[in-house]
Motif scaffolding. Structure first.
Motif: not given
Lengths: 455, 455
Positions: A96-111
């Motif tokens: 259910e993760w949009v990006s992998p849980p242990f590969e941090p990613e910023v989307r719309e101001g959120r990490i």
């Protein structure tokens, strides 16, 4: 003590880059295959604090290690102990993760990452807060860090650690950031936490799985039995039926109920925020009262029999459920666990055996709202957010908060830097960049304000 | 029609050797990698029946093939259709087998192999029964064989096959041996089967998993809700609460209840055989009545939330369960499914959405005990076992039995040649040599007795 605006001195890029490094290590404390990652995370934090001039070390425990660091350069000033945890929840359900849980990613101001807010992001805000203060001069307080790796599995080794290091950990106030503000625009000082009693119910019917045609009607069905047991734990007003469950609950005061009623809260918006059509619960209490001030009983997991696609005509031999109660001041986890262990088997229908296993417990906590340290936090938050703080409780549990208060004899300041929308424990956990950077400022200002408190 | 003792003419060595050849082919219908083995098994049976003078062929279907064979040499005599299946259950868990599942082996008088009893051994007993009769003269009936390869996966192509070959398959009676006698020493004619209605209940709370601390007390919990729903489906007498559920049940007759009460049965031994401490069920009915003659509701599987080791403090967004009802004569699977779909959502507490999905259904069946064919089976069994047959029902479902009765308009004789201890569907499935050889005799005598029935 300086009251200068530190925000212009905050190196946001470096702060975010370092947090990303921390989030990339999958420090899931409940996963025994990730033991090495736990050690790597602890070492990362130790090394960072050492570069800031702290005397820093990694202490082994029978479980995952504790990072301890101190910098005691402010004689005569208060001593502050910051507690945080570097372990995280499992990432299930990973699909259910949009990006992998242990590969941090910023989307719309959120990490986005597992642990972004709970608690790597919030704990690291204090590390960077100290760095910010040191970049401008000396620390206004004597500062100690205690960062553990077992919060998500009930901190089995923290209490003995506190006992063993009681003198070294001595402090005037403990600061913890491991939760959510009341709302995005409401800086919050939290003065109460619920406790928890967590058990596992195991039900056994026949000694082997049976064909539901050849045996159905006569064989005990442990899944049906388990459902009867669970259904029997609440009445139709949403009250928990375990005898004596409410006996020692400290009732909410009229003052608290009025204060909470004045907070900006909408049931409709709250329901919408979690995608629920309505908010069921104990009758006679508002939503905030149900979450902050009333005990609960929730099944956290259930299993038994055939879970695949399609149909299988089996009567399972076993079924089980994880059941936890959130507890409020006055309730004792050991006492509630004992009551669950006594009552649950009495709900079992004929033909099944029931076992109730104690997983863990945590004491509920409530702090004195008139403490000077709570007022210092209030001032620090006002400097960051430009408005006074709200005083609420939280529905979650930090079982070790009670241990800190009891063993170290110091008040605990709960200064939550996240928001509910961060989705802690859920897939797509996140922490807004703004909250992270404001958290660093909050930490720095808080140390300054505490530095001004008369010891 | 001869009443001679055929047992001295039975070539036990050849009968066993051929069954072994059949058992060595791993005809697991659910395993797509064994498609070629399915074809080999069908061809083996076709070739064998051809050598016996049958007009035999392999008919392709969208799934696995059907073997059809007929020998119509008895003008004026009844026509018998023998149904069996050559596919078998998967051999999992393979590590629990004492000898490999597809390398048949005799130990202490039992033939161990997947399919030994279900249904290769029982079906092949009829093939060898025809061979035995032919070794002594002509067949006393017109005999047809229909051997399918998809029984263990729900016979998806059998009903269309019956419809398409309705005229070719026309017969006076259908004989099926695919089950277990009441007990080792009790030759059994089974005159009723339960039907089934199988649904899946899906419960949705919030749109995502939630932290049980931050939300517990106000968030809907679909697992608790599911348990309430399941618990609400039965009352405290073990009766199913679905409105109208029992309306069309044909009650057990006093004759049946007396007949069953006279069968050798011990609740204590039955409970011990499944490792249960007691046998819960609907009040007012004996164990045999509960299994053979009363409808049930069993949860076959349940899931939701955290199922791993230890503790996770989550309120799941979803939960689900597989729920099946065994049905008795008078009940209609489509009607019961509709009633479940109507009633289950009314049991849902506030805050959750419920969906009830129809998985499959099967009609219950009950045959006329006064049929001359049932009496013929009784006489045939008496000639083999030296005692009168018991008349019982079975709790399981053979959905295609109802299709046979409906489409071909003929009564179905269920003459079970195995025993419960054979462990059908389990590791170490077996068939006793004695039961196999008696099965061959039973088939031969049955054809003789049916040959004496006035058409």
């Amino acid at each position: 003590m300086t009251q200068a605006d530190l925000s212009t001195h905050l190196d946001r890029d470096a702060a975010q880059q370092e947090l990303f490094e921390l989030l990339r290590i999958p420090s899931v404390s409940s996963d025994s295959t990730r033991r090495a990652d736990m050690g790597r995370t602890a070492e990362y934090l130790r090394a960072k604090l050492a570069t800031l001039g702290f005397s820093a070390r990694v202490d082994q425990t029978p479980g995952h290690p504790v990072v301890y660091a101190e910098r005691l350069d402010a004689p005569g000033q208060p001593t502050v102990l910051v507690y945080g945890h570097y372990d995280v929840q499992p990432e299930d359900p990973v699909e259910e993760w949009v990006s992998p849980p242990f590969e941090p990613e910023v989307r719309e101001g959120r990490i986005y990452a597992r642990g972004a807010t709970d608690d790597k992001g919030q704990a690291y805000a204090h590390v960077r807060g100290a760095e910010l203060l040191l970049s401008q001069g000396e620390l206004p307080v004597n500062l100690k860090f205690l960062l553990e790796g077992e919060e998500e599995i009930g901190s089995p080794n923290l209490e003995p650690y506190l006992e063993a290091h009681r003198e070294e950990l001595a402090c005037d106030v403990i600061v913890i950031s491991d939760g959510s503000r009341f709302a995005k625009d409401v800086p919050t000082v939290t003065y109460g936490l619920r406790g928890i009693a967590y058990v596992e119910v195991r039900v056994q019917g026949a000694s082997r799985d049976l064909h539901s045609g050849s045996y159905g009607g006569a064989a005990p069905n442990p899944i049906n039995a388990l459902c009867e047991i669970i259904a029997g734990l609440k009445d139709d007003q949403g009250r928990i039926t375990v005898p004596g469950f409410y006996d020692s609950v400290v009732p909410l005061t009229e003052e608290e109920r009025e204060m909470w009623a004045g907070l900006p809260h909408s049931d409709e918006q709250f329901a919408a925020s979690i995608g629920a059509t309505s908010l069921p619960g104990e009758e006679g209490y508002s939503t905030l009262e149900r979450i902050w001030g009333r005990p609960t009983l929730d099944v956290n997991g259930i299993w038994g029999g055939f879970q695949g696609e399609g149909a299988k005509t089996v009567i399972a031999a076993k079924a089980g459920a994880k059941v936890s109660c959130r507890l409020v001041p006055g309730q004792d986890p050991a006492d509630i666990t004992r009551k669950l262990q006594e009552f649950i088997p009495t709900l079992a229908p004929q033909g099944v055996q029931v076992e109730v296993i104690d997983h863990h417990g945590g004491d509920p906590v409530k702090f004195d709202l008139s403490s000077p340290f709570i007022k210092a936090a209030d001032r620090a938050l006002a400097r960051v957010y430009g408005k006074p703080a709200a005083f609420g409780r939280t529905g979650g549990s930090i079982p070790i908060v009670a241990d800190f208060a009891r063993i170290l004899g110091a008040p605990v300041l709960l200064v939550d830097l996240g928001v509910n929308e961060d989705g802690l424990h859920s897939p797509n956990e996140s922490f807004s960049q703004e909250d992270y950077f404001n958290g660093i400022l909050t930490s720095a200002y808080l140390m300054q304000e505490i530095g001004g408190v008369q010891g």
